[in-house]
Design a protein around this motif. Sequence first.
Motif, short mmCIF file in Angstrom:
data_model
loop_
_atom_site.label_atom_id
_atom_site.label_comp_id
_atom_site.label_asym_id
_atom_site.label_seq_id
_atom_site.Cartn_x
_atom_site.Cartn_y
_atom_site.Cartn_z
N MET A 36 -8.49 8.80 2.37
CA MET A 36 -7.61 7.82 3.00
C MET A 36 -6.32 7.73 2.20
SD MET A 36 -9.30 5.50 5.31
CE MET A 36 -10.96 5.31 5.88
N VAL A 37 -5.20 7.76 2.93
CA VAL A 37 -3.87 7.71 2.31
C VAL A 37 -3.09 6.59 2.99
CG1 VAL A 37 -1.74 8.99 1.94
CG2 VAL A 37 -3.92 10.19 1.86
N ASP A 38 -2.45 5.74 2.19
CA ASP A 38 -1.61 4.69 2.77
C ASP A 38 -0.57 5.33 3.68
OD1 ASP A 38 -2.88 2.59 1.46
OD2 ASP A 38 -1.55 2.72 -0.28
N VAL B 37 -3.59 3.10 7.23
CA VAL B 37 -3.89 4.25 6.39
C VAL B 37 -4.17 5.43 7.31
CG1 VAL B 37 -4.82 2.91 4.46
CG2 VAL B 37 -6.35 3.71 6.23
N LEU B 38 -4.00 6.63 6.79
CA LEU B 38 -4.40 7.83 7.51
C LEU B 38 -5.71 8.30 6.90
CD1 LEU B 38 -1.29 10.14 8.04
CD2 LEU B 38 -2.44 8.69 9.70
N ASP C 188 -8.36 9.44 11.77
CA ASP C 188 -8.13 8.08 12.27
C ASP C 188 -6.95 7.49 11.52
OD1 ASP C 188 -8.51 5.78 13.76
OD2 ASP C 188 -10.40 5.22 12.82
N ALA C 189 -6.45 6.36 12.00
CA ALA C 189 -5.37 5.63 11.33
C ALA C 189 -5.67 4.14 11.41
CB ALA C 189 -4.02 5.97 11.95
N PRO C 190 -6.73 3.71 10.73
CA PRO C 190 -7.11 2.30 10.81
C PRO C 190 -6.18 1.40 10.02
CG PRO C 190 -8.54 3.45 9.27
CD PRO C 190 -7.64 4.49 9.90
N ASP C 191 -6.19 0.14 10.38
CA ASP C 191 -5.46 -0.89 9.66
C ASP C 191 -6.47 -1.95 9.27
OD1 ASP C 191 -3.94 -3.06 8.78
OD2 ASP C 191 -2.33 -2.66 10.21
N PHE C 192 -6.74 -2.05 7.98
CA PHE C 192 -7.74 -2.99 7.48
C PHE C 192 -7.12 -4.32 7.09
CE2 PHE C 192 -9.49 1.27 6.49
CZ PHE C 192 -10.60 1.21 7.33
#
Length: 183
Positions: free
Chosen positions: A141-143, A130-131, A121-125
């Motif tokens: 999770m990686v920025d 992040v990936l 996934d590539a969510p944006d919190f």
Amino acid sequence: MTDPSSLILLAQIGRPQGIKGELRVKAFTDNPEALDDYGALRTADGRRFKVKRMRPGKGVLIVKFEGVNTREEAEAENGTELFIERHRLPPVEDEDEFYVTDLIGMVVVDGEGLQIGTVKDAPDFGAGSVLEITGGAGSVMVDFTHANVPDVDLAAGRVTVIMPAELVTDENDGEEDEIGEGS
């Protein structure tokens, strides 16, 4: 019937606004006010929602959909997710822009080209995307920055990720370093 994997989540309906069927809608698009540019939206089960009118609200859009005319009808839609088919999205204009849906499932390689996992996934919190990468030892999770993700090759289905030092396993003890500690 549309393949559910080709659906892209654009918005989610929230609580009603007033008594005439208006709804609070959280748009997941770069420009929330462009939500009606996509035409009729649909639910995962195939129901269609057409925007009759909308206006900006505090952190949401206030939307009047055709066929939703009372507060009770609006209340029944609270939590409904709205999608479009992937092929209806406009092409990206910049080579450094990607649709999250295009990244999911891509192979993740390190700087030497060795496979380390796949993009889940590539969510944006709220502080940036992040990936989420899944691999042998689980998930990390990686920025999603240029320093951490220097190359995304959509054609090859590959993402190059340079893991930040705080996520790299120390070969001496087999444990992950704590964030903020040096080696």
